[in-house]
Write a protein that holds these residues in place. Sequence first.
Motif, mmCIF file in Angstrom:
data_model
loop_
_atom_site.group_PDB
_atom_site.id
_atom_site.type_symbol
_atom_site.label_atom_id
_atom_site.label_comp_id
_atom_site.label_asym_id
_atom_site.label_seq_id
_atom_site.Cartn_x
_atom_site.Cartn_y
_atom_site.Cartn_z
ATOM 1 N N ILE A 39 0.910 -1.283 0.012
ATOM 2 C CA ILE A 39 0.222 -0.002 0.258
ATOM 3 C C ILE A 39 0.815 1.165 0.145
ATOM 4 O O ILE A 39 0.746 2.179 -0.587
ATOM 5 N N VAL A 40 2.049 1.264 0.893
ATOM 6 C CA VAL A 40 2.733 2.596 0.835
ATOM 7 C C VAL A 40 3.358 2.611 -0.559
ATOM 8 O O VAL A 40 3.772 3.792 -0.909
ATOM 9 N N GLN A 41 3.917 1.666 -1.060
ATOM 10 C CA GLN A 41 4.507 1.709 -2.437
ATOM 11 C C GLN A 41 3.559 2.306 -3.427
ATOM 12 O O GLN A 41 3.913 2.963 -4.294
ATOM 13 N N PHE A 42 2.364 1.766 -3.242
ATOM 14 C CA PHE A 42 1.484 2.362 -4.284
ATOM 15 C C PHE A 42 0.871 3.622 -4.160
ATOM 16 O O PHE A 42 0.826 4.639 -5.131
ATOM 17 N N GLN A 43 0.963 4.042 -3.030
ATOM 18 C CA GLN A 43 0.261 5.384 -2.474
ATOM 19 C C GLN A 43 1.486 6.422 -2.141
ATOM 20 O O GLN A 43 1.419 7.241 -1.238
ATOM 21 N N GLN A 44 2.686 6.212 -2.655
ATOM 22 C CA GLN A 44 3.718 6.965 -2.502
ATOM 23 C C GLN A 44 3.663 8.482 -2.391
ATOM 24 O O GLN A 44 4.124 9.257 -1.552
ATOM 25 N N GLY A 45 2.768 8.930 -3.573
ATOM 26 C CA GLY A 45 2.434 10.392 -3.585
ATOM 27 C C GLY A 45 1.683 10.863 -2.469
ATOM 28 O O GLY A 45 2.229 12.039 -2.078
ATOM 29 N N PRO A 70 -6.246 6.264 -7.008
ATOM 30 C CA PRO A 70 -7.257 5.417 -7.126
ATOM 31 C C PRO A 70 -6.640 3.796 -7.023
ATOM 32 O O PRO A 70 -5.919 3.436 -7.536
ATOM 33 N N MET A 71 -7.467 3.158 -5.897
ATOM 34 C CA MET A 71 -6.990 1.844 -5.539
ATOM 35 C C MET A 71 -8.170 0.954 -5.126
ATOM 36 O O MET A 71 -8.793 1.536 -4.365
ATOM 37 N N VAL A 72 -7.950 -0.267 -5.609
ATOM 38 C CA VAL A 72 -9.019 -1.171 -5.184
ATOM 39 C C VAL A 72 -8.481 -2.346 -4.484
ATOM 40 O O VAL A 72 -7.167 -2.622 -4.532
ATOM 41 N N LEU A 73 -9.034 -3.288 -3.675
ATOM 42 C CA LEU A 73 -8.743 -4.309 -3.104
ATOM 43 C C LEU A 73 -7.902 -5.418 -3.907
ATOM 44 O O LEU A 73 -6.867 -5.837 -3.734
ATOM 45 N N ASN A 74 -8.717 -5.525 -5.216
ATOM 46 C CA ASN A 74 -8.057 -6.238 -6.322
ATOM 47 C C ASN A 74 -6.494 -6.065 -6.694
ATOM 48 O O ASN A 74 -5.551 -6.904 -7.278
ATOM 49 N N GLU A 131 -3.635 -8.840 -6.289
ATOM 50 C CA GLU A 131 -2.686 -9.034 -7.362
ATOM 51 C C GLU A 131 -1.240 -9.010 -7.025
ATOM 52 O O GLU A 131 -0.416 -9.668 -7.417
ATOM 53 N N ALA A 132 -0.949 -7.767 -6.571
ATOM 54 C CA ALA A 132 0.516 -7.477 -6.076
ATOM 55 C C ALA A 132 1.248 -8.392 -5.279
ATOM 56 O O ALA A 132 2.339 -8.924 -5.325
ATOM 57 N N VAL A 133 0.288 -8.756 -4.279
ATOM 58 C CA VAL A 133 0.951 -9.544 -3.265
ATOM 59 C C VAL A 133 0.372 -11.246 -3.397
ATOM 60 O O VAL A 133 0.925 -12.085 -2.700
ATOM 61 N N ASP A 134 -0.239 -11.505 -4.329
ATOM 62 C CA ASP A 134 -0.669 -12.729 -4.647
ATOM 63 C C ASP A 134 -1.528 -13.385 -3.504
ATOM 64 O O ASP A 134 -1.152 -14.612 -3.307
ATOM 65 N N GLU A 142 -6.445 4.465 8.892
ATOM 66 C CA GLU A 142 -7.005 3.041 8.795
ATOM 67 C C GLU A 142 -6.470 2.415 7.555
ATOM 68 O O GLU A 142 -6.492 3.348 6.563
ATOM 69 N N LEU A 143 -5.925 1.343 7.068
ATOM 70 C CA LEU A 143 -5.510 0.818 5.827
ATOM 71 C C LEU A 143 -6.699 1.040 4.855
ATOM 72 O O LEU A 143 -6.293 1.040 3.644
ATOM 73 N N LYS A 144 -7.879 0.737 5.382
ATOM 74 C CA LYS A 144 -9.093 0.945 4.320
ATOM 75 C C LYS A 144 -9.065 2.430 3.748
ATOM 76 O O LYS A 144 -9.646 2.524 2.779
ATOM 77 N N TYR A 145 -8.519 3.473 4.572
ATOM 78 C CA TYR A 145 -8.449 4.885 3.797
ATOM 79 C C TYR A 145 -7.872 5.008 2.517
ATOM 80 O O TYR A 145 -8.099 5.998 1.899
ATOM 81 N N PHE A 146 -6.901 4.185 2.515
ATOM 82 C CA PHE A 146 -6.078 4.323 1.219
ATOM 83 C C PHE A 146 -6.490 3.595 -0.181
ATOM 84 O O PHE A 146 -6.294 3.835 -1.152
ATOM 85 N N PHE A 147 -7.852 3.043 0.138
ATOM 86 C CA PHE A 147 -8.610 2.364 -1.013
ATOM 87 C C PHE A 147 -9.704 3.440 -1.438
ATOM 88 O O PHE A 147 -10.295 3.968 -0.440
ATOM 89 N N SER A 148 -9.767 3.716 -2.682
ATOM 90 C CA SER A 148 -10.895 4.671 -3.094
ATOM 91 C C SER A 148 -11.125 4.499 -4.713
ATOM 92 O O SER A 148 -10.387 3.784 -5.460
ATOM 93 N N SER A 149 -12.170 4.775 -5.067
ATOM 94 C CA SER A 149 -12.845 4.597 -6.277
ATOM 95 C C SER A 149 -12.083 5.679 -7.330
ATOM 96 O O SER A 149 -11.379 6.517 -6.726
#
Length: 494
Positions: free
Chosen positions: A364-370, A381-385, A389-392, A415-422
Amino acid sequence: MKPSLQLRIGQQLTMTPQLQQAIRLLQLSSLELQQEIQAALDANPLLEEGLDDDFDEAPGQSADEPAEEHEAASQDDFDEPQGEPDTSDVMEERKLDEELPMDASWDEVYSASTGASSGAVSVDDDSLYQGETVDDIQQHLLWQMRLTPFSDTDQAIAVAIIDAIDPDGYLRQSCEEILESLAIEDLELDEVQAVLKRIQHFDPIGVAARDLKECLLIQLAQFAAQTPWLTEARILITEHIDLLGNRDYRTLMRVTKLKEDELREALRLIQGLNPRPGSVVSSEEPQYVIPDLSVNKKSGRWVVELNPDAMPRVKINQQYAAMSRHARNPSDSQFIRSHLQEAKWFLKSLESRNETLLKVARCIVQFQQGFFEYGEEYMKPMVLNDIAEAVDMHESTISRVTTQKYLHTPRGIFELKYFFSSHVATDDGGECSSTAIRAFIKKLVAEESTVKPLSDSKMVELLAEQGIQVARRTIAKYREALNIPPSNQRKSLL
């Protein structure tokens, strides 16, 4: 009908108890995990709390040594009083002599205060009671009622009134309803209203008001008569509170004959009042969150680490584990072996939980580095999928890992859920996160003019200039989610 015997071959996927335990631990929050670990410590004697390095510090220590040392220590403790009895006795006597005068003086103070409290209420009692925690507005008002010289009938009326006050401090029953609920003979409505007037002057001022107008007028009545703009403020509340609520300042200036500067000063005085006096007392207990992970920038890289304080350390009790080889009967050996196996499974499940949590958080940190570098406006934007897929892993596992797990960052705890959004499409064919759009809305509202706030349509135009295409109803939905009122309610002269 003819009986027959058939052989069928099939496959069935079953979850072992160890897998069920690992999944259950994975979805627990840090507080629930601490309770689960404590339950395991209580149920399994092969588990104990402590650091893993405890045994490394004494590598040559065997199971028999603690007993020998304990016996030696016990022998020393037993022999010590016989060797030097006089020194300890003398020290105890000296301590006793020094403490006796203090105990006597404290008793005198304590007896004096208790003696005064047996009669009328004193100032000392006030100072003692103010040290206690006030839970809600009812208890705060009941405390003041007991300090007020009420008759028994008035006290019963006051209790009924205080019980009908909501957490905001407003009286939610009429005086007629309170009179009817009391069912006291020869009790008249005037007596209820008289007690209500006295309660309305309790702390906080304005409590027990029946509506907003009465609440504000009670608070204005506490100001000195020579307070500037007091008359204008009282007129605005008494006669034009609807226009005041709609922020129709143009009509207000016309009907009150006030200029803009005069109206601004009167509004400044009104804004100093508290429309919810009960909120001063009935504050909710703060909710504390223990982050499971932390992320910090070290040597130009964002490093994710587990919070060692989020859960207690557990390990296998090596002394009990060694007993399985020297058990006197088979039942004892079987008891120790079975609990030892459960303890190993439990520790393995904890280790698996930590590894999964760390792996997902790093992704998550690598994906949301910005976001960590520049803030919410750069959230992708990031979803659970995407993480699955990144961590298999499966999406359900990612959902369990990110629920009620918190990450401590330099920008706060999330919360880790915070970093997921449409996502929302942009003009250049890219995507923009809904979290980033909310951040843009907050920034636009913070920088807007209070005299002429931005409408939802104007925000759509401003976002379109930045290449973000969103509908007006989307802006309205995000604005309501951020508890930002519409533009007509954000208008202010101040």
